[in-house]
Motif scaffolding. Structure first.
Motif, PDB file in Angstrom:
ATOM      1  N   HIS A 165     -20.493 -10.379  15.542  1.00  0.00           N
ATOM      2  CA  HIS A 165     -19.975  -9.685  14.356  1.00  0.00           C
ATOM      3  C   HIS A 165     -20.950  -9.952  13.215  1.00  0.00           C
ATOM      4  O   HIS A 165     -21.000 -11.053  12.673  1.00  0.00           O
ATOM      5  CB  HIS A 165     -18.574 -10.174  14.007  1.00  0.00           C
ATOM      6  CG  HIS A 165     -18.047  -9.580  12.739  1.00  0.00           C
ATOM      7  ND1 HIS A 165     -17.749  -8.235  12.629  1.00  0.00           N
ATOM      8  CD2 HIS A 165     -17.790 -10.131  11.538  1.00  0.00           C
ATOM      9  CE1 HIS A 165     -17.334  -7.998  11.397  1.00  0.00           C
ATOM     10  NE2 HIS A 165     -17.344  -9.127  10.713  1.00  0.00           N
ATOM     11  N   SER A 187     -28.524 -13.750  18.460  1.00  0.00           N
ATOM     12  CA  SER A 187     -27.231 -14.209  18.968  1.00  0.00           C
ATOM     13  C   SER A 187     -27.201 -14.176  20.489  1.00  0.00           C
ATOM     14  O   SER A 187     -26.677 -15.091  21.132  1.00  0.00           O
ATOM     15  CB  SER A 187     -26.100 -13.320  18.432  1.00  0.00           C
ATOM     16  OG  SER A 187     -26.068 -13.327  17.041  1.00  0.00           O
ATOM     17  N   GLY A 188     -27.758 -13.122  21.061  1.00  0.00           N
ATOM     18  CA  GLY A 188     -27.811 -12.983  22.511  1.00  0.00           C
ATOM     19  C   GLY A 188     -28.597 -14.104  23.170  1.00  0.00           C
ATOM     20  O   GLY A 188     -28.300 -14.484  24.316  1.00  0.00           O
ATOM     21  N   THR A 240     -28.535  -9.500  16.283  1.00  0.00           N
ATOM     22  CA  THR A 240     -27.886  -9.262  17.572  1.00  0.00           C
ATOM     23  C   THR A 240     -28.694  -9.901  18.699  1.00  0.00           C
ATOM     24  O   THR A 240     -28.146 -10.592  19.573  1.00  0.00           O
ATOM     25  CB  THR A 240     -27.714  -7.752  17.824  1.00  0.00           C
ATOM     26  OG1 THR A 240     -26.871  -7.212  16.794  1.00  0.00           O
ATOM     27  CG2 THR A 240     -27.112  -7.469  19.182  1.00  0.00           C
ATOM     28  N   GLN A 298     -22.252 -12.346  23.151  1.00  0.00           N
ATOM     29  CA  GLN A 298     -22.369 -10.997  23.688  1.00  0.00           C
ATOM     30  C   GLN A 298     -22.070  -9.896  22.684  1.00  0.00           C
ATOM     31  O   GLN A 298     -22.718  -8.862  22.676  1.00  0.00           O
ATOM     32  CB  GLN A 298     -21.456 -10.832  24.904  1.00  0.00           C
ATOM     33  CG  GLN A 298     -21.838 -11.752  26.053  1.00  0.00           C
ATOM     34  CD  GLN A 298     -23.282 -11.554  26.503  1.00  0.00           C
ATOM     35  OE1 GLN A 298     -23.744 -10.439  26.661  1.00  0.00           O
ATOM     36  NE2 GLN A 298     -24.007 -12.650  26.695  1.00  0.00           N
ATOM     37  N   GLU A 299     -21.051 -10.061  21.854  1.00  0.00           N
ATOM     38  CA  GLU A 299     -20.690  -9.032  20.880  1.00  0.00           C
ATOM     39  C   GLU A 299     -20.598  -9.674  19.504  1.00  0.00           C
ATOM     40  O   GLU A 299     -19.512  -9.915  18.985  1.00  0.00           O
ATOM     41  CB  GLU A 299     -19.374  -8.368  21.269  1.00  0.00           C
ATOM     42  CG  GLU A 299     -19.489  -7.579  22.565  1.00  0.00           C
ATOM     43  CD  GLU A 299     -18.199  -6.847  22.905  1.00  0.00           C
ATOM     44  OE1 GLU A 299     -17.459  -6.473  21.988  1.00  0.00           O
ATOM     45  OE2 GLU A 299     -17.974  -6.642  24.101  1.00  0.00           O
TER      46      GLU A 299
END
Length: 191
Positions: free
Chosen positions: A161, A152-153, A149, A158-159
């Motif tokens: 999977h 990825s940020g 997470t 932002q969200e």
């Protein structure tokens, strides 16, 4: 994993950086540079000054779930392999798990996919109980989801999977390895 005690698990965590213009090499370069920042607050990684390179050690201080007072374990991992698109670590004697983790990024049909693959088993009977009864397995899964997470940020996702595919490769307990308890990092950290 051959010298561990518990059931042998292969766990693969993946996240796609959809819509992001970046190469696998850029992702892994950032992953190596920011590894300590990507970890959750209760599981700190400390690479050597040389960074994530083969033969180097990454020290680890982590909290254990289900233990009053937030007991800590001090351990580490050895970096076995590192190139532009991946790096692999191996756990030492006494670490909660006996095994390997590989961190990688690849282009899959124009989308960069980041992956953490673990092949490991609990190192001794106490750790096996901790993984099964005290939430150790869930905590480990939460750590790697957190890392993906945060990674990825770093690229504006932002969200994310995040998927987890887990397979029990060997259900047997290796009772001949129960003596690994002598090296248990929690016991040694406590003492």
């Amino acid at each position: 994993p051959l010298n561990g005690f518990g059931q042998l698990w292969q766990k693969t965590y993946r996240v796609a950086l959809s819509g992001v213009e970046v190469s696998p090499q850029e992702v892994v370069r950032l992953w190596k540079e920011k590894l300590p920042e990507l970890m959750p607050g209760d599981s700190r990684f400390y690479p050597s000054i040389s960074g994530v390179k083969p033969g180097e050690i990454v020290l680890i201080n982590a909290s254990l779930p289900g233990i009053p007072g937030g007991m800590q374990v001090a351990t580490g991992v050895l970096i076995l392999y590192a190139d532009e698109v991946s790096f692999s670590v191996m756990t030492p004697a006494g670490h909660p798990e006996a095994g390997f983790n590989t961190f990688s990024a690849a282009d899959e049909d124009g989308v960069i996919v980041c992956e953490i693959q673990s092949l490991a088993r609990a190192n001794d009977p106490i750790y096996e109980l901790g993984f099964r009864l005290m939430g150790g397995s869930k905590q480990q899964e939460a750590i790697w989801r957190h890392v993906l997470t945060k990674l990825s940020g770093q690229f504006g996702v932002q969200e994310p999977h995040i998927t987890l595919d887990k397979v029990c490769v060997d259900t047997r307990l290796q009772w001949a390895e129960a003596r690994n308890i002598w090296h248990n990092a929690v016991i040694r950290t406590t003492l």
